[in-house]
Every structure is written in structure tokens, then in C-alpha cells.
Design a protein around this motif. Structure first.
Motif, PDB file in Angstrom:
ATOM      1  N   GLN A  70      62.385  27.722 -55.938  1.00 22.21           N
ATOM      2  CA  GLN A  70      62.695  27.527 -54.528  1.00 22.21           C
ATOM      3  C   GLN A  70      62.333  28.765 -53.713  1.00 22.21           C
ATOM      4  O   GLN A  70      61.818  28.656 -52.600  1.00 22.21           O
ATOM      5  CB  GLN A  70      64.164  27.182 -54.360  1.00 22.21           C
ATOM      6  CG  GLN A  70      64.525  25.880 -55.036  1.00 22.21           C
ATOM      7  CD  GLN A  70      66.028  25.676 -55.122  1.00 22.21           C
ATOM      8  OE1 GLN A  70      66.799  26.433 -54.560  1.00 22.21           O
ATOM      9  NE2 GLN A  70      66.428  24.635 -55.834  1.00 22.21           N
ATOM     10  N   ALA A  71      62.575  29.937 -54.258  1.00 21.47           N
ATOM     11  CA  ALA A  71      62.233  31.170 -53.552  1.00 21.47           C
ATOM     12  C   ALA A  71      60.710  31.329 -53.439  1.00 21.47           C
ATOM     13  O   ALA A  71      60.200  31.750 -52.392  1.00 21.47           O
ATOM     14  CB  ALA A  71      62.839  32.373 -54.269  1.00 21.47           C
ATOM     15  N   LEU A  72      59.992  30.988 -54.506  1.00 20.51           N
ATOM     16  CA  LEU A  72      58.535  31.062 -54.459  1.00 20.51           C
ATOM     17  C   LEU A  72      57.958  30.097 -53.425  1.00 20.51           C
ATOM     18  O   LEU A  72      57.030  30.438 -52.682  1.00 20.51           O
ATOM     19  CB  LEU A  72      57.946  30.767 -55.835  1.00 20.51           C
ATOM     20  CG  LEU A  72      58.126  31.847 -56.900  1.00 20.51           C
ATOM     21  CD1 LEU A  72      57.649  31.323 -58.244  1.00 20.51           C
ATOM     22  CD2 LEU A  72      57.364  33.085 -56.528  1.00 20.51           C
ATOM     23  N   ILE A  73      58.507  28.895 -53.373  1.00 21.96           N
ATOM     24  CA  ILE A  73      58.011  27.896 -52.432  1.00 21.96           C
ATOM     25  C   ILE A  73      58.335  28.294 -51.001  1.00 21.96           C
ATOM     26  O   ILE A  73      57.520  28.110 -50.094  1.00 21.96           O
ATOM     27  CB  ILE A  73      58.577  26.509 -52.785  1.00 21.96           C
ATOM     28  CG1 ILE A  73      57.986  26.049 -54.105  1.00 21.96           C
ATOM     29  CG2 ILE A  73      58.273  25.494 -51.700  1.00 21.96           C
ATOM     30  CD1 ILE A  73      58.662  24.861 -54.703  1.00 21.96           C
ATOM     31  N   LEU A  74      59.510  28.845 -50.780  1.00 16.91           N
ATOM     32  CA  LEU A  74      59.863  29.299 -49.438  1.00 16.91           C
ATOM     33  C   LEU A  74      58.897  30.377 -48.954  1.00 16.91           C
ATOM     34  O   LEU A  74      58.430  30.362 -47.813  1.00 16.91           O
ATOM     35  CB  LEU A  74      61.295  29.818 -49.414  1.00 16.91           C
ATOM     36  CG  LEU A  74      61.836  30.242 -48.056  1.00 16.91           C
ATOM     37  CD1 LEU A  74      61.846  29.062 -47.113  1.00 16.91           C
ATOM     38  CD2 LEU A  74      63.220  30.820 -48.207  1.00 16.91           C
ATOM     39  N   THR A  75      58.551  31.299 -49.821  1.00 18.79           N
ATOM     40  CA  THR A  75      57.574  32.335 -49.476  1.00 18.79           C
ATOM     41  C   THR A  75      56.200  31.722 -49.217  1.00 18.79           C
ATOM     42  O   THR A  75      55.511  32.090 -48.260  1.00 18.79           O
ATOM     43  CB  THR A  75      57.488  33.376 -50.601  1.00 18.79           C
ATOM     44  OG1 THR A  75      58.792  33.888 -50.853  1.00 18.79           O
ATOM     45  CG2 THR A  75      56.559  34.509 -50.238  1.00 18.79           C
ATOM     46  N   ALA A  76      55.806  30.763 -50.044  1.00 24.33           N
ATOM     47  CA  ALA A  76      54.505  30.114 -49.878  1.00 24.33           C
ATOM     48  C   ALA A  76      54.450  29.297 -48.593  1.00 24.33           C
ATOM     49  O   ALA A  76      53.394  29.218 -47.950  1.00 24.33           O
ATOM     50  CB  ALA A  76      54.209  29.226 -51.078  1.00 24.33           C
ATOM     51  N   ILE A  77      55.566  28.700 -48.184  1.00 25.10           N
ATOM     52  CA  ILE A  77      55.602  27.938 -46.935  1.00 25.10           C
ATOM     53  C   ILE A  77      55.366  28.858 -45.748  1.00 25.10           C
ATOM     54  O   ILE A  77      54.614  28.539 -44.822  1.00 25.10           O
ATOM     55  CB  ILE A  77      56.930  27.175 -46.805  1.00 25.10           C
ATOM     56  CG1 ILE A  77      56.959  25.997 -47.764  1.00 25.10           C
ATOM     57  CG2 ILE A  77      57.156  26.682 -45.378  1.00 25.10           C
ATOM     58  CD1 ILE A  77      58.305  25.317 -47.869  1.00 25.10           C
ATOM     59  N   VAL A  78      55.986  30.013 -45.762  1.00 26.33           N
ATOM     60  CA  VAL A  78      55.815  30.969 -44.661  1.00 26.33           C
ATOM     61  C   VAL A  78      54.368  31.457 -44.601  1.00 26.33           C
ATOM     62  O   VAL A  78      53.770  31.541 -43.519  1.00 26.33           O
ATOM     63  CB  VAL A  78      56.801  32.147 -44.819  1.00 26.33           C
ATOM     64  CG1 VAL A  78      56.505  33.242 -43.819  1.00 26.33           C
ATOM     65  CG2 VAL A  78      58.233  31.669 -44.678  1.00 26.33           C
ATOM     66  N   ILE A  79      53.783  31.757 -45.736  1.00 23.89           N
ATOM     67  CA  ILE A  79      52.390  32.205 -45.774  1.00 23.89           C
ATOM     68  C   ILE A  79      51.457  31.093 -45.314  1.00 23.89           C
ATOM     69  O   ILE A  79      50.523  31.325 -44.536  1.00 23.89           O
ATOM     70  CB  ILE A  79      52.026  32.710 -47.181  1.00 23.89           C
ATOM     71  CG1 ILE A  79      52.796  33.990 -47.494  1.00 23.89           C
ATOM     72  CG2 ILE A  79      50.525  32.939 -47.307  1.00 23.89           C
ATOM     73  CD1 ILE A  79      52.705  34.430 -48.924  1.00 23.89           C
ATOM     74  N   ALA A  80      51.691  29.860 -45.770  1.00 23.84           N
ATOM     75  CA  ALA A  80      50.848  28.734 -45.362  1.00 23.84           C
ATOM     76  C   ALA A  80      50.965  28.470 -43.872  1.00 23.84           C
ATOM     77  O   ALA A  80      49.964  28.131 -43.212  1.00 23.84           O
ATOM     78  CB  ALA A  80      51.240  27.483 -46.147  1.00 23.84           C
ATOM     79  N   PHE A  81      52.160  28.624 -43.309  1.00 25.91           N
ATOM     80  CA  PHE A  81      52.324  28.442 -41.868  1.00 25.91           C
ATOM     81  C   PHE A  81      51.531  29.491 -41.104  1.00 25.91           C
ATOM     82  O   PHE A  81      50.869  29.174 -40.102  1.00 25.91           O
ATOM     83  CB  PHE A  81      53.802  28.521 -41.482  1.00 25.91           C
ATOM     84  CG  PHE A  81      54.040  28.416 -40.012  1.00 25.91           C
ATOM     85  CD1 PHE A  81      53.873  27.207 -39.362  1.00 25.91           C
ATOM     86  CD2 PHE A  81      54.420  29.517 -39.274  1.00 25.91           C
ATOM     87  CE1 PHE A  81      54.081  27.102 -37.992  1.00 25.91           C
ATOM     88  CE2 PHE A  81      54.627  29.429 -37.920  1.00 25.91           C
ATOM     89  CZ  PHE A  81      54.463  28.217 -37.273  1.00 25.91           C
ATOM     90  N   GLY A  82      51.561  30.724 -41.548  1.00 27.54           N
ATOM     91  CA  GLY A  82      50.806  31.780 -40.887  1.00 27.54           C
ATOM     92  C   GLY A  82      49.311  31.547 -40.963  1.00 27.54           C
ATOM     93  O   GLY A  82      48.586  31.731 -39.969  1.00 27.54           O
ATOM     94  N   VAL A  83      48.824  31.144 -42.124  1.00 27.63           N
ATOM     95  CA  VAL A  83      47.390  30.889 -42.298  1.00 27.63           C
ATOM     96  C   VAL A  83      46.956  29.694 -41.460  1.00 27.63           C
ATOM     97  O   VAL A  83      45.903  29.735 -40.802  1.00 27.63           O
ATOM     98  CB  VAL A  83      47.063  30.677 -43.793  1.00 27.63           C
ATOM     99  CG1 VAL A  83      45.662  30.138 -43.976  1.00 27.63           C
ATOM    100  CG2 VAL A  83      47.237  31.970 -44.549  1.00 27.63           C
TER     101      VAL A  83
END
Length: 113
Positions: A70-83
Motif C-alpha cells: 500500500q505504501a509503494l502504491i501510494l508513492t507510485a500514484i503521486v509520481i504518476a500524477f506528477g508525470v
């Protein structure tokens, strides 16, 4: 339940691949967003869909859930939103300058059929 989630992730990734192979830059951006959502869902599914309590000290429970996926996905969601935001702004600026969203014309291949 994990089989259904894996199939949904596969459908998202297949749809994203189809959209990313098109000529429109907007479809490519939507395909990139769908690809990231499919990857997030796949990560969550591979982490295991378990029911249990949060792993807190002093809490007695029969089963605990792993917070790492869940922590990895939360970080990946933030990065994907920025990209995705960056790509959208870049595409909008390119459309303002060149008045097209066709990838062949953006590359300079106007004679390409």
C-alpha cells in the motif's frame, strides 16, 4: 478475488497499450495513465488481498495486513500524477504552438501516410 483483480489489471494494461500505439497525443496520455493504474492494481494484487488488522504495537489480532504494498502504491500514484500533469501541460503547449495533436506532424513527418 485475486484472479478477478489480475484480469482487470491485464485489461487495463492491454487497453493502455492499444491507446499508446495511436497517433493522437491525447490518447497516448490517457494510455499512460491507464498503464500506471494497471501497474498499481497489479502491485496491490501481488501483495496479497488479505483481511486483517493494521500492524500496530499492542493490538492483538489473528491476522495482520502488510502495509508495504500500500505504501509503494501510494508513492507510485503521486509520481504518476506528477508525470501525467507534466505530459498534459507539455501536450497543451505543443498544441498551442503547432495547432495539431498528431504525432507524425509533431515529429515533422507530414508526408508520412
Amino acid at each position: 478475488m485475486e484472479i478477478i483483480m489480475t484480469i482487470v489489471a491485464g485489461v487495463l494494461i492491454a487497453t493502455a497499450t492499444y491507446l499508446m500505439l495511436s497517433r493522437s497525443i491525447l490518447r497516448i496520455i490517457i494510455g499512460t495513465a491507464l498503464l500506471s493504474h494497471g501497474a498499481h492494481l497489479l502491485l496491490l494484487t501481488m501483495g496479497g488481498l488479505k483481511r486483517g488488522a493494521a500492524p500496530l504495537l499492542g493490538q492483538e489480532a489473528n491476522a495482520y495486513t502488510d502495509p508495504l504494498p500500500q505504501a509503494l502504491i501510494l508513492t507510485a500514484i503521486v509520481i504518476a500524477f506528477g508525470v501525467t500533469s507534466f505530459i498534459l501541460v507539455l501536450a497543451y503547449r505543443a498544441y498551442q504552438e503547432l495547432k495539431t495533436d498528431d504525432m507524425d506532424q509533431l515529429r515533422g513527418n507530414e508526408n508520412h501516410e
